[in-house]
Scaffold this motif. Structure first.
Motif, PDB file in Angstrom:
ATOM      1  N   SER A   7       0.842  -1.202   0.000  1.00  0.00           N
ATOM      2  CA  SER A   7       0.000   0.000   0.000  1.00  0.00           C
ATOM      3  C   SER A   7       0.874   1.248   0.000  1.00  0.00           C
ATOM      4  N   TYR A   8       0.377   2.271  -0.641  1.00  0.00           N
ATOM      5  CA  TYR A   8       1.034   3.579  -0.679  1.00  0.00           C
ATOM      6  C   TYR A   8       0.022   4.630  -0.235  1.00  0.00           C
ATOM      7  N   THR A   9       0.424   5.474   0.710  1.00  0.00           N
ATOM      8  CA  THR A   9      -0.452   6.529   1.219  1.00  0.00           C
ATOM      9  C   THR A   9       0.249   7.870   1.101  1.00  0.00           C
ATOM     10  N   ARG A  10      -0.431   8.818   0.488  1.00  0.00           N
ATOM     11  CA  ARG A  10       0.062  10.180   0.355  1.00  0.00           C
ATOM     12  C   ARG A  10      -0.815  11.104   1.195  1.00  0.00           C
ATOM     13  N   PHE A  11      -0.207  11.779   2.167  1.00  0.00           N
ATOM     14  CA  PHE A  11      -0.920  12.749   2.998  1.00  0.00           C
ATOM     15  C   PHE A  11      -0.498  14.146   2.565  1.00  0.00           C
ATOM     16  N   ASP A  12      -1.455  14.907   2.053  1.00  0.00           N
ATOM     17  CA  ASP A  12      -1.186  16.255   1.543  1.00  0.00           C
ATOM     18  C   ASP A  12      -1.843  17.262   2.485  1.00  0.00           C
TER      19      ASP A  12
ATOM     20  N   ASP B 120       2.487  21.954   7.924  1.00  0.00           N
ATOM     21  CA  ASP B 120       3.013  21.391   6.679  1.00  0.00           C
ATOM     22  C   ASP B 120       3.497  19.978   6.991  1.00  0.00           C
ATOM     23  N   ASN B 121       2.559  19.066   7.116  1.00  0.00           N
ATOM     24  CA  ASN B 121       2.876  17.695   7.519  1.00  0.00           C
ATOM     25  C   ASN B 121       2.727  16.699   6.369  1.00  0.00           C
ATOM     26  N   ASP B 122       3.087  17.121   5.167  1.00  0.00           N
ATOM     27  CA  ASP B 122       3.022  16.209   4.024  1.00  0.00           C
ATOM     28  C   ASP B 122       3.892  14.976   4.283  1.00  0.00           C
ATOM     29  N   SER B 123       3.395  13.821   3.865  1.00  0.00           N
ATOM     30  CA  SER B 123       4.171  12.595   4.076  1.00  0.00           C
ATOM     31  C   SER B 123       3.802  11.555   3.038  1.00  0.00           C
ATOM     32  N   ASP B 124       4.731  10.616   2.833  1.00  0.00           N
ATOM     33  CA  ASP B 124       4.521   9.458   1.962  1.00  0.00           C
ATOM     34  C   ASP B 124       4.821   8.203   2.771  1.00  0.00           C
ATOM     35  N   THR B 125       3.919   7.225   2.689  1.00  0.00           N
ATOM     36  CA  THR B 125       4.068   5.992   3.465  1.00  0.00           C
ATOM     37  C   THR B 125       3.956   4.793   2.540  1.00  0.00           C
ATOM     38  N   HIS B 126       4.946   3.922   2.609  1.00  0.00           N
ATOM     39  CA  HIS B 126       4.944   2.670   1.861  1.00  0.00           C
ATOM     40  C   HIS B 126       4.923   1.510   2.854  1.00  0.00           C
ATOM     41  N   VAL B 127       4.038   0.544   2.626  1.00  0.00           N
ATOM     42  CA  VAL B 127       3.954  -0.640   3.488  1.00  0.00           C
ATOM     43  C   VAL B 127       3.912  -1.877   2.606  1.00  0.00           C
ATOM     44  N   PHE B 128       4.810  -2.815   2.890  1.00  0.00           N
ATOM     45  CA  PHE B 128       4.850  -4.068   2.135  1.00  0.00           C
ATOM     46  C   PHE B 128       4.819  -5.227   3.124  1.00  0.00           C
ATOM     47  N   THR B 129       3.905  -6.165   2.918  1.00  0.00           N
ATOM     48  CA  THR B 129       3.739  -7.296   3.821  1.00  0.00           C
ATOM     49  C   THR B 129       3.666  -8.593   3.033  1.00  0.00           C
ATOM     50  N   VAL B 130       4.317  -9.617   3.545  1.00  0.00           N
ATOM     51  CA  VAL B 130       4.188 -10.960   3.013  1.00  0.00           C
ATOM     52  C   VAL B 130       3.820 -11.870   4.180  1.00  0.00           C
ATOM     53  N   ALA B 131       2.681 -12.525   4.072  1.00  0.00           N
ATOM     54  CA  ALA B 131       2.224 -13.442   5.110  1.00  0.00           C
ATOM     55  C   ALA B 131       1.900 -14.776   4.465  1.00  0.00           C
ATOM     56  N   GLY B 132       2.111 -15.825   5.210  1.00  0.00           N
ATOM     57  CA  GLY B 132       1.834 -17.156   4.673  1.00  0.00           C
ATOM     58  C   GLY B 132       1.652 -18.161   5.781  1.00  0.00           C
ATOM     59  N   GLY B 133       1.566 -19.403   5.392  1.00  0.00           N
ATOM     60  CA  GLY B 133       1.399 -20.449   6.390  1.00  0.00           C
ATOM     61  C   GLY B 133       1.453 -21.825   5.761  1.00  0.00           C
ATOM     62  N   ILE B 134       1.851 -22.798   6.570  1.00  0.00           N
ATOM     63  CA  ILE B 134       1.839 -24.195   6.153  1.00  0.00           C
ATOM     64  C   ILE B 134       1.200 -25.014   7.266  1.00  0.00           C
TER      65      ILE B 134
ATOM     66  N   SER C  77       7.866  -1.041   6.451  1.00  0.00           N
ATOM     67  CA  SER C  77       7.217   0.248   6.209  1.00  0.00           C
ATOM     68  C   SER C  77       8.254   1.352   6.157  1.00  0.00           C
ATOM     69  N   HIS C  78       7.971   2.341   5.327  1.00  0.00           N
ATOM     70  CA  HIS C  78       8.888   3.469   5.126  1.00  0.00           C
ATOM     71  C   HIS C  78       8.048   4.737   5.063  1.00  0.00           C
ATOM     72  N   ILE C  79       8.322   5.671   5.969  1.00  0.00           N
ATOM     73  CA  ILE C  79       7.565   6.922   6.050  1.00  0.00           C
ATOM     74  C   ILE C  79       8.515   8.081   5.832  1.00  0.00           C
ATOM     75  N   ASP C  80       8.208   8.950   4.859  1.00  0.00           N
ATOM     76  CA  ASP C  80       8.981  10.164   4.594  1.00  0.00           C
ATOM     77  C   ASP C  80       8.156  11.373   5.006  1.00  0.00           C
ATOM     78  N   LEU C  81       8.677  12.158   5.942  1.00  0.00           N
ATOM     79  CA  LEU C  81       8.023  13.388   6.383  1.00  0.00           C
ATOM     80  C   LEU C  81       8.730  14.570   5.732  1.00  0.00           C
ATOM     81  N   GLU C  82       8.016  15.276   4.845  1.00  0.00           N
ATOM     82  CA  GLU C  82       8.658  16.308   4.040  1.00  0.00           C
ATOM     83  C   GLU C  82       9.086  17.518   4.856  1.00  0.00           C
ATOM     84  N   SER C  83       8.363  17.845   5.903  1.00  0.00           N
ATOM     85  CA  SER C  83       8.685  19.057   6.660  1.00  0.00           C
ATOM     86  C   SER C  83      10.042  18.966   7.346  1.00  0.00           C
ATOM     87  N   THR C  84      10.446  17.781   7.755  1.00  0.00           N
ATOM     88  CA  THR C  84      11.730  17.611   8.440  1.00  0.00           C
ATOM     89  C   THR C  84      12.766  16.890   7.592  1.00  0.00           C
ATOM     90  N   GLY C  85      12.328  16.243   6.518  1.00  0.00           N
ATOM     91  CA  GLY C  85      13.229  15.460   5.708  1.00  0.00           C
ATOM     92  C   GLY C  85      13.671  14.170   6.362  1.00  0.00           C
TER      93      GLY C  85
END
Length: 314
Positions: A163-168, A175-189, A204-212
Motif C-alpha cells: 500500500s502507498y499513502t500520500r498525505f497532503d 506542513d505535515n506532508d508525508s509518503d508511506t509505503h507498506v509491504f507485507t508478506v504473510a503465509g502459512g503451512i 514500512s517506510h515513512i517520509d516526512l517532508e517538513s523535516t526530511g
C-alpha cells in the motif's frame, strides 16, 4: 428500505445542576439488487446529547450520507463507494465544523488456476469551517493505493500486500506532508491436521517532508501451534522481532518478543460437562535502545484455568 430510530434521556454528571438531556439518533437505508449488481443509499444522524446505555461515549453530533454499489462478473467484481460525514452538526461555537468526504474503488479478480488479486484506491478530503478564535483551520487530503494477492494450496497459503499513502496537508499553519509505503508478506503451512506454522514479514517506510526525516520499520513474526493426543494437549508459540529506525539517527530501537502457551484439556478427568482447560503461559520481551545504549527485559509466567458451564434452556 430499512430504518431505525432511537431516543435517549441521559445525565452525564449527576453531581451538577443540569438535568437529563433528551436527544435522538436515526438511520435509514434504501438498497436494491439486480442479477449482477447492487446499490445502496444511506443516512445516519446522531444528536449532540444522544447517548446509548451500551456505549455512553459513542458518536454524538454527527451526520453521514453514503452511496455505494457494485457489479459482479464471472471471475471479478468492481465496487465503488462515497461517504460524507460532518461533525458538530448543531454548530457549537466552541468547536469547529469538520467535514470528511471519502471516495473508494475496489476491484478483485479470482480467475481459476491463478492467484486471487485485488486493487483498491481511496481519497479522503478533510476540511474545517467556522473555527473559533485561536483554533487553526484543517484542510488535507489522504490518498491510498493498495494491491494484494493470495494463493492457497491444500496445506499452504501465501498473501503479499502493498500500500502507498500520500498525505497532503493544505492547512495554513502546518506542513505535515508525508509518503508511506507498506509491504507485507504473510503465509502459512499445515504439516499435519494438528499443527500449523505462520510466518509474516512487514516493511514500512515513512517520509516526512517538513523535516526530511524518514522512518524505517521492519517487523517479522512466526507463530506455530502443535497438537498432541487428539488435540487434548497443544502448544501455541509466537516469536516476533521489531526494528524501528529514523534516518537522522535520533531513534533506533529493536524489540524481541516471545509467547508460549501450553493448553491441556482436562474435562475428561473432571465431573460435569463443558470444556475445561488448564494453561501455562510464559512471555518474554527485550527492548534494545541502540541510541541510548540501554536494554529493558520483561518476564511473565502465569497459569490459567478456564472452564465452561453447560446451559440448557429447556
Amino acid at each position: 428500505f430499512e430504518g431505525e430510530y432511537a431516543g435517549s434521556r441521559f445525565d452525564t454528571d449527576i453531581s451538577d445542576d443540569r438535568r437529563k438531556e433528551s436527544d435522538h439518533a436515526l438511520r435509514a437505508k434504501v438498497f436494491g439488487r439486480l442479477e449482477r449488481s447492487d446499490w445502496e443509499i444511506g443516512y445516519r444522524y446522531y444528536g449532540p446529547e444522544y447517548a446509548s446505555i451500551a456505549n455512553p461515549l459513542g458518536t454524538q453530533d454527527r451526520e453521514e450520507v453514503n452511496l455505494g454499489g457494485g457489479i459482479r462478473f464471472d471471475e471479478s467484481s468492481l465496487r465503488a463507494s462515497l461517504l460524507h460525514g460532518r461533525d458538530n452538526v448543531k454548530k457549537d461555537p466552541l468547536l469547529p465544523v469538520i467535514q470528511n468526504t471519502t471516495g473508494a474503488v475496489n476491484y478483485s479478480l479470482t480467475a481459476a488456476g491463478w492467484p486471487a488479486v485485488f486493487v483498491s484506491g481511496s481519497q479522503t478530503l478533510q476540511e474545517s469551517f467556522d473555527e473559533p478564535v485561536g483554533v487553526p483551520e484543517i484542510e488535507n487530503t489522504t490518498t491510498t493505493l493498495s494491491f494484494g494477492a493470495s494463493q492457497a494450496g491444500e496445506r499452504w497459503h501465501l498473501a503479499p500486500f502493498y500500500s502507498y499513502t500520500r498525505f497532503d496537508d493544505r492547512s495554513a499553519g502546518t506542513d505535515n506532508d508525508s509518503d508511506t509505503h507498506v509491504f507485507t508478506v504473510a503465509g502459512g503451512i499445515r504439516p499435519t491436521d494438528g499443527s500449523a506454522v505462520n510466518p509474516s514479514v512487514t516493511y514500512s517506510h515513512i517520509d516526512l517532508e517538513s523535516t526530511g526525516v524518514a522512518t524505517r520499520t521492519w517487523q517479522a513474526a512466526l507463530s506455530a501451534v502443535v497438537g498432541f493426543w487428539e488435540n487434548q494437549l497443544n502448544v501455541n508459540a509466537t516469536a516476533s522481532w521489531l526494528d524501528n529506525q529514523t534516518s537522522d539517527g535520533a531513534v533506533h530501537t529493536t524489540t524481541w518478543s516471545g509467547i508460549c502457551q501450553l493448553n491441556w484439556s482436562v474435562e475428561k478427568y473432571l465431573p460435569g460437562e463443558g470444556r475445561q482447560t488448564l494453561s501455562l503461559r510464559g512471555q518474554y520481551n527485550l527492548t534494545d535502545d541502540r541510541v541510548a545504549g540501554s536494554e529493558q527485559e520483561d518476564y511473565i509466567v502465569y497459569a490459567v484455568f478456564s472452564f465452561g458451564l453447560p446451559y440448557n434452556s429447556q
